[in-house]
Design a protein around this motif. Structure first.
Motif, PDB file in Angstrom:
ATOM      1  N   VAL A 192     127.493 107.386  74.548  1.00 50.14           N
ATOM      2  CA  VAL A 192     128.319 107.725  73.226  1.00 50.14           C
ATOM      3  C   VAL A 192     128.870 106.245  73.020  1.00 50.14           C
ATOM      4  O   VAL A 192     129.415 105.685  74.003  1.00 50.14           O
ATOM      5  CB  VAL A 192     129.403 108.812  73.406  1.00 50.14           C
ATOM      6  N   HIS A 193     128.931 106.034  71.699  1.00 48.89           N
ATOM      7  CA  HIS A 193     129.712 104.769  71.333  1.00 48.89           C
ATOM      8  C   HIS A 193     130.547 105.102  70.170  1.00 48.89           C
ATOM      9  O   HIS A 193     130.325 106.364  69.589  1.00 48.89           O
ATOM     10  CB  HIS A 193     128.597 103.851  70.796  1.00 48.89           C
ATOM     11  N   LYS A 194     131.190 104.162  69.669  1.00 50.28           N
ATOM     12  CA  LYS A 194     132.013 104.231  68.227  1.00 50.28           C
ATOM     13  C   LYS A 194     130.927 104.366  67.223  1.00 50.28           C
ATOM     14  O   LYS A 194     131.514 105.400  66.290  1.00 50.28           O
ATOM     15  CB  LYS A 194     132.829 102.856  67.989  1.00 50.28           C
ATOM     16  N   GLU A 195     129.820 104.063  67.344  1.00 51.21           N
ATOM     17  CA  GLU A 195     128.675 104.302  66.100  1.00 51.21           C
ATOM     18  C   GLU A 195     128.424 105.930  65.967  1.00 51.21           C
ATOM     19  O   GLU A 195     128.566 106.287  64.791  1.00 51.21           O
ATOM     20  CB  GLU A 195     127.400 103.582  66.440  1.00 51.21           C
ATOM     21  N   ASP A 196     128.807 106.683  66.974  1.00 51.10           N
ATOM     22  CA  ASP A 196     128.213 107.967  66.943  1.00 51.10           C
ATOM     23  C   ASP A 196     129.401 108.802  66.232  1.00 51.10           C
ATOM     24  O   ASP A 196     128.982 109.585  65.245  1.00 51.10           O
ATOM     25  CB  ASP A 196     128.205 108.642  68.294  1.00 51.10           C
ATOM     26  N   GLY A 197     130.596 108.531  66.385  1.00 54.30           N
ATOM     27  CA  GLY A 197     131.755 109.090  65.541  1.00 54.30           C
ATOM     28  C   GLY A 197     131.671 108.754  64.110  1.00 54.30           C
ATOM     29  O   GLY A 197     131.666 109.496  63.200  1.00 54.30           O
ATOM     30  N   LEU A 198     131.618 107.251  63.974  1.00 56.06           N
ATOM     31  CA  LEU A 198     131.470 106.857  62.714  1.00 56.06           C
ATOM     32  C   LEU A 198     130.396 107.610  61.885  1.00 56.06           C
ATOM     33  O   LEU A 198     130.257 107.945  60.563  1.00 56.06           O
ATOM     34  CB  LEU A 198     131.312 105.550  62.579  1.00 56.06           C
ATOM     35  N   ASP A 199     129.079 107.443  62.462  1.00 55.49           N
ATOM     36  CA  ASP A 199     127.833 108.230  61.723  1.00 55.49           C
ATOM     37  C   ASP A 199     128.322 109.611  61.681  1.00 55.49           C
ATOM     38  O   ASP A 199     127.878 110.082  60.362  1.00 55.49           O
ATOM     39  CB  ASP A 199     126.916 108.073  62.625  1.00 55.49           C
ATOM     40  N   HIS A 200     128.953 110.415  62.666  1.00 55.29           N
ATOM     41  CA  HIS A 200     129.162 111.912  62.126  1.00 55.29           C
ATOM     42  C   HIS A 200     130.076 111.797  60.857  1.00 55.29           C
ATOM     43  O   HIS A 200     129.837 112.853  60.050  1.00 55.29           O
ATOM     44  CB  HIS A 200     129.906 112.322  63.485  1.00 55.29           C
ATOM     45  N   VAL A 201     131.029 111.408  60.882  1.00 54.46           N
ATOM     46  CA  VAL A 201     132.167 111.440  59.750  1.00 54.46           C
ATOM     47  C   VAL A 201     131.329 110.849  58.349  1.00 54.46           C
ATOM     48  O   VAL A 201     131.436 111.378  57.227  1.00 54.46           O
ATOM     49  CB  VAL A 201     133.145 110.192  59.971  1.00 54.46           C
ATOM     50  N   GLN A 219     133.893  94.042  72.663  1.00 50.10           N
ATOM     51  CA  GLN A 219     132.569  94.586  72.840  1.00 50.10           C
ATOM     52  C   GLN A 219     132.703  96.051  72.702  1.00 50.10           C
ATOM     53  O   GLN A 219     131.351  96.328  72.126  1.00 50.10           O
ATOM     54  CB  GLN A 219     132.300  94.217  74.431  1.00 50.10           C
ATOM     55  N   ASN A 220     133.375  96.757  72.913  1.00 48.82           N
ATOM     56  CA  ASN A 220     133.373  98.297  72.452  1.00 48.82           C
ATOM     57  C   ASN A 220     133.054  98.556  70.919  1.00 48.82           C
ATOM     58  O   ASN A 220     132.724  99.667  70.597  1.00 48.82           O
ATOM     59  CB  ASN A 220     134.404  99.160  73.265  1.00 48.82           C
ATOM     60  N   ASP A 221     133.116  97.335  70.148  1.00 48.20           N
ATOM     61  CA  ASP A 221     132.999  97.782  68.733  1.00 48.20           C
ATOM     62  C   ASP A 221     131.588  97.198  68.367  1.00 48.20           C
ATOM     63  O   ASP A 221     131.086  97.385  67.172  1.00 48.20           O
ATOM     64  CB  ASP A 221     133.955  96.685  67.849  1.00 48.20           C
ATOM     65  N   TYR A 222     130.943  96.893  69.147  1.00 53.82           N
ATOM     66  CA  TYR A 222     129.475  96.154  68.979  1.00 53.82           C
ATOM     67  C   TYR A 222     128.761  97.179  68.213  1.00 53.82           C
ATOM     68  O   TYR A 222     128.114  96.870  66.849  1.00 53.82           O
ATOM     69  CB  TYR A 222     128.711  95.922  70.256  1.00 53.82           C
ATOM     70  N   GLU A 223     128.456  98.306  68.680  1.00 52.18           N
ATOM     71  CA  GLU A 223     127.623  99.353  67.973  1.00 52.18           C
ATOM     72  C   GLU A 223     128.084  99.573  66.657  1.00 52.18           C
ATOM     73  O   GLU A 223     127.142  99.790  65.724  1.00 52.18           O
ATOM     74  CB  GLU A 223     127.353 100.377  68.780  1.00 52.18           C
ATOM     75  N   MET A 224     129.307  99.666  66.429  1.00 53.09           N
ATOM     76  CA  MET A 224     129.852 100.210  65.179  1.00 53.09           C
ATOM     77  C   MET A 224     129.818  99.032  64.170  1.00 53.09           C
ATOM     78  O   MET A 224     129.362  99.418  62.977  1.00 53.09           O
ATOM     79  CB  MET A 224     131.525 100.656  65.251  1.00 53.09           C
ATOM     80  N   ILE A 225     130.060  97.792  64.480  1.00 56.07           N
ATOM     81  CA  ILE A 225     129.742  96.674  63.610  1.00 56.07           C
ATOM     82  C   ILE A 225     128.429  96.359  63.265  1.00 56.07           C
ATOM     83  O   ILE A 225     127.906  96.128  62.295  1.00 56.07           O
ATOM     84  CB  ILE A 225     130.377  95.482  64.399  1.00 56.07           C
ATOM     85  N   ASP A 226     127.515  96.730  64.273  1.00 54.26           N
ATOM     86  CA  ASP A 226     126.305  96.809  64.032  1.00 54.26           C
ATOM     87  C   ASP A 226     125.545  97.674  63.081  1.00 54.26           C
ATOM     88  O   ASP A 226     124.662  97.494  62.241  1.00 54.26           O
ATOM     89  CB  ASP A 226     125.252  96.584  65.314  1.00 54.26           C
ATOM     90  N   TYR A 227     126.060  98.875  63.162  1.00 52.43           N
ATOM     91  CA  TYR A 227     125.876  99.934  62.387  1.00 52.43           C
ATOM     92  C   TYR A 227     126.046  99.737  60.860  1.00 52.43           C
ATOM     93  O   TYR A 227     125.278 100.336  60.165  1.00 52.43           O
ATOM     94  CB  TYR A 227     126.227 101.247  63.161  1.00 52.43           C
ATOM     95  N   ALA A 228     127.587  99.584  60.634  1.00 53.70           N
ATOM     96  CA  ALA A 228     127.974  99.665  59.385  1.00 53.70           C
ATOM     97  C   ALA A 228     127.168  98.554  58.218  1.00 53.70           C
ATOM     98  O   ALA A 228     126.632  97.647  58.645  1.00 53.70           O
ATOM     99  CB  ALA A 228     129.634  98.969  59.418  1.00 53.70           C
TER     100      ALA A 228
END
Length: 274
Positions: A192-201, A219-228
């Protein structure tokens, strides 16, 4: 106007170095929500120590806590609420093995509750300084699966702790070591990463990735920044985040970097409100 989803990390990003919101940030985010955009806090913080920030921003949108393990709308029942737990059994097993593993402090949390093996003033903004009787971490009080564990550990035993967690619980959880000077790790649901919650919304509101703007610094923003569709690194971000970001704020978090970037990016939408 194309509706955007604006995703905001808190510490080091939306909040200044004193963990406060600038008036310019509050006003800008409120205007963007009035203009029809969705402003979503996406934070590693538990809900209990971030709800005051959500309320100060007067948001009505979803919020993502525990680095993606909790997605919800505060103060409301929401059909899209998503919770990914860790196990009660693991929490109590680690409590029993606390001395053996060199664990100094254990804190278990869910959306509305916190339990700890003892109060501590080591990091008062994040760990409980005072505990009621029903907040002590034990088999009686911890009746359900928590969302996350926060563990202060003895640095000399870090390798042993990580090895034991991987051996016993590696299929279910993964440790995240905090940055900075603190010997603290978090355990949340594996993968689970921040990306998962963002993708869900984003899927709930049917917003394409190209219309997602995400801001972060660590570093815990990595997946979210990469996903957006547009990942934006703060001026004060670590090099790793700047390397993968599509853009960078001109100002850091102590100078309303998020607000100033958004005011320029959505200048037409904000002008239409006036």
């Amino acid at each position: 106007m194309q509706r955007h989803l604006i995703a905001l990390d808190l510490d080091g990003t939306t909040l200044n170095s004193k963990s406060k919101l600038a008036s310019e940030t509050i006003a800008t985010l409120h205007q963007l929500e009035r203009a029809g955009h969705i402003v979503v806090i996406v934070t590693g913080r538990p809900y209990l120590i971030s709800k005051h920030i959500y309320d100060a921003l007067h948001l009505t949108s979803p919020m993502v806590n525990f680095n993606g393990a909790l997605t919800h709308i505060p103060h409301k029942h929401w059909a899209g609420e998503q919770i990914l737990n860790v196990s009660r059994e693991m929490s109590l097993n680690l409590l029993d093995a606390k001395d053996q593993l060199g664990l100094k402090t254990l804190v278990a949390e869910d959306k509305l509750h916190v339990w700890a093996d003892h109060p501590t003033d080591m990091l008062p903004e994040f760990l409980p300084v005072k505990l009621r009787d029903d907040q002590y971490l034990n088999a009686k009080n911890l009746a359900t699966d928590p969302i996350a564990l926060t563990i202060e550990f003895t640095p000399e035993q870090k390798t042993t702790i990580l090895g034991q967690i991987a051996e016993r619980y590696g299929d279910f959880v993964e440790p995240r070591i905090w940055g900075g000077p603190y010997d603290i790790m978090e355990l949340i649901h594996r993968g689970v990463h921040k990306e998962d919650g963002l993708d869900h919304v984003a899927k709930f509101y049917q917003i394409d990735r190209q219309n997602i703007i995400a801001f972060g610094d660590e570093q815990n923003d990595y997946e979210m920044i990469d996903y957006a569709g547009r990942g934006v690194a703060m001026k004060n971000a670590i090099p790793l985040i700047k390397e993968i970001a599509d853009d960078e704020t001109e100002y850091d978090n102590d100078h309303a970097g998020v607000a100033r970037y958004l005011k320029a990016y959505f200048a037409k939408d904000l002008a239409d409100l006036n």
